[in-house]
Design an enzyme around this catalytic site. Structure first.
Site, PDB file in Angstrom:
ATOM      1  N   ARG A 196      -5.897   3.093  50.733  1.00 29.20           N
ATOM      2  CA  ARG A 196      -7.211   2.847  50.110  1.00 29.20           C
ATOM      3  C   ARG A 196      -7.441   3.692  48.857  1.00 29.20           C
ATOM      4  NH1 ARG A 196     -12.499   0.883  53.630  1.00 29.20           N
ATOM      5  NH2 ARG A 196     -12.393  -1.154  52.643  1.00 29.20           N
ATOM      6  N   GLU A 206     -11.882  -1.720  45.268  1.00 27.69           N
ATOM      7  CA  GLU A 206     -12.746  -1.116  46.290  1.00 27.69           C
ATOM      8  C   GLU A 206     -11.906  -0.009  46.944  1.00 27.69           C
ATOM      9  OE1 GLU A 206     -15.690  -2.990  49.492  1.00 27.69           O
ATOM     10  OE2 GLU A 206     -13.627  -2.813  50.220  1.00 27.69           O
ATOM     11  N   ASP A 239      -8.942  -8.307  51.337  1.00 21.63           N
ATOM     12  CA  ASP A 239      -8.955  -6.875  51.008  1.00 21.63           C
ATOM     13  C   ASP A 239      -7.563  -6.351  51.357  1.00 21.63           C
ATOM     14  OD1 ASP A 239      -9.111  -4.047  51.317  1.00 21.63           O
ATOM     15  OD2 ASP A 239     -11.292  -4.172  51.479  1.00 21.63           O
ATOM     16  N   GLU A 276     -13.146  -1.525  62.178  1.00 20.73           N
ATOM     17  CA  GLU A 276     -14.461  -1.901  61.635  1.00 20.73           C
ATOM     18  C   GLU A 276     -15.062  -3.125  62.293  1.00 20.73           C
ATOM     19  OE1 GLU A 276     -14.868  -1.654  57.375  1.00 20.73           O
ATOM     20  OE2 GLU A 276     -13.160  -0.301  57.250  1.00 20.73           O
ATOM     21  N   HIS A 333      -7.259  -3.703  54.181  1.00 19.65           N
ATOM     22  CA  HIS A 333      -7.348  -4.220  55.559  1.00 19.65           C
ATOM     23  C   HIS A 333      -6.103  -5.044  55.909  1.00 19.65           C
ATOM     24  CE1 HIS A 333     -11.410  -2.779  55.734  1.00 19.65           C
ATOM     25  NE2 HIS A 333     -11.883  -3.639  54.864  1.00 19.65           N
ATOM     26  N   GLU A 337     -15.027 -11.808  54.570  1.00 19.99           N
ATOM     27  CA  GLU A 337     -13.985 -10.786  54.491  1.00 19.99           C
ATOM     28  C   GLU A 337     -13.516 -10.337  55.877  1.00 19.99           C
ATOM     29  OE1 GLU A 337     -15.206  -7.196  52.480  1.00 19.99           O
ATOM     30  OE2 GLU A 337     -13.150  -6.428  52.428  1.00 19.99           O
ATOM     31  N   HIS A 387      -9.982  -7.555  47.097  1.00 18.93           N
ATOM     32  CA  HIS A 387     -10.197  -6.112  46.971  1.00 18.93           C
ATOM     33  C   HIS A 387      -8.830  -5.473  46.748  1.00 18.93           C
ATOM     34  CE1 HIS A 387     -14.461  -6.003  48.867  1.00 18.93           C
ATOM     35  NE2 HIS A 387     -14.470  -6.203  47.569  1.00 18.93           N
TER      36      HIS A 387
END
Ligand code: LER
Ligand code: MN
Length: 275
Positions: A218, A247, A186, A159, A189, A153, A212
């Site tokens: 988010r 997520e 994701d 991060e 991201h 991922e 995700h």
């Protein structure tokens, strides 16, 4: 495509982007009541995923297991595949191997996200990517023996400074050369890091292993500014048939976040045969 929702069993991640927290049976009960096809579990480690009891819970609620997150290895134990400390790197691989075996027994793939670590101090980017490629090859082989994918991922810049885009993940997977090592996209991201949904989805193509399903902020899909129908259309065009797994933050509350996710999932997949 199938719908999934996240359940976090890690107290240290209580404020993380997961919908249900605390108890697997309770989380599965809520996921099934909402109408999800499956769940994704963020567990403290392999010891908290005994195959028979976990499989029994999933069966009782009629849910599939979409994937297992491994981020607790980083969050709880500070393990990273690219640490300057060889012993930490070794323990990180061991943790992931045991997670993959636990996932394999449950018929689910494991995600490598935050345990990719970052390059810093004496560890150069070239060195970190070498260690990462070597580890991903070994871990993909363990997953392959269990008949599973291994999911890599890319994360946003806050991060990691290693794999941040689909391109960077594909480069790494190209070096690794394992067909069962796949990209996890994701959408949160990607909204930060990718230049173009269309180009990224087209590029990842058959290497896409998991998604995700998160909006730009988010939150549940439909509560931010992602054109999710367009994105899901692109995923379908790329032949993706796996899970769209929420997520996301449990906002305004877990049940409402779940309901909104399913509403968006159904709207976006309505015209897709067999979803
Ligand atoms: C962390 O931001 C994330 O997206 C997770 O799926 C990584 O383990
Ligand atoms: Mn993610």
């Amino acid at each position: 495509m199938r719908s999934a929702i996240t359940i976090c069993l890690v107290p240290e991640a209580a404020s993380g982007p997961f919908v249900f927290h605390g108890d697997l049976d309770q989380g599965c009960h809520q996921a099934a009541a909402l109408g999800f096809d499956g769940v994704e579990i963020f567990a403290p480690g392999p010891e908290s995923l005994p195959a028979d009891p976990v499989a029994a819970i999933l069966r009782r609620h009629g849910l599939g297991l979409a994937a297992l997150g491994s981020g607790a290895g980083f969050l709880k134990h500070k393990l990273s595949l690219t640490s300057a400390d060889a012993n930490v790197r070794l323990r990180a691989r061991q943790f992931l191997k045991e997670m993959i075996l636990a996932g394999g027994r449950l018929g689910a793939p494991v995600i490598l996200g935050s345990m990719q670590g970052r390059h810093e101090g004496e560890v150069t980017r070239v060195q970190a990517l070498d260690w990462l490629a070597e580890a991903v090859a070994e871990l993909a082989d363990v997953a392959g023996e269990m008949g599973q994918h291994f999911l890599v991922e890319p994360l946003n810049r806050y991060e990691t400074n290693l794999l941040r885009t689909v391109d960077e993940a594909l480069d790494l997977l190209g070096r690794v050369g394992r067909k069962n090592a796949k990209v996890l996209a994701d959408l949160f991201h990607m909204n930060i890091e990718e230049a173009s949904w269309a180009a990224s989805v087209a590029k990842v193509g058959a290497s896409l292993g998991h998604v995700h399903f998160a909006d730009s902020n988010r939150r549940a899909m439909g509560l931010g500014h992602t054109d999710f129908k367009a994105v899901v259309g692109l995923l379908q065009g790329a032949g993706y048939q796996g899970y769209l797994s929420a997520e996301i933050f449990p906002l305004p509350d877990p049940v409402e976040a779940g309901r909104q996710t399913l509403k968006a999932f159904r709207e976006a997949t309505r015209d897709i045969p067999d979803r």
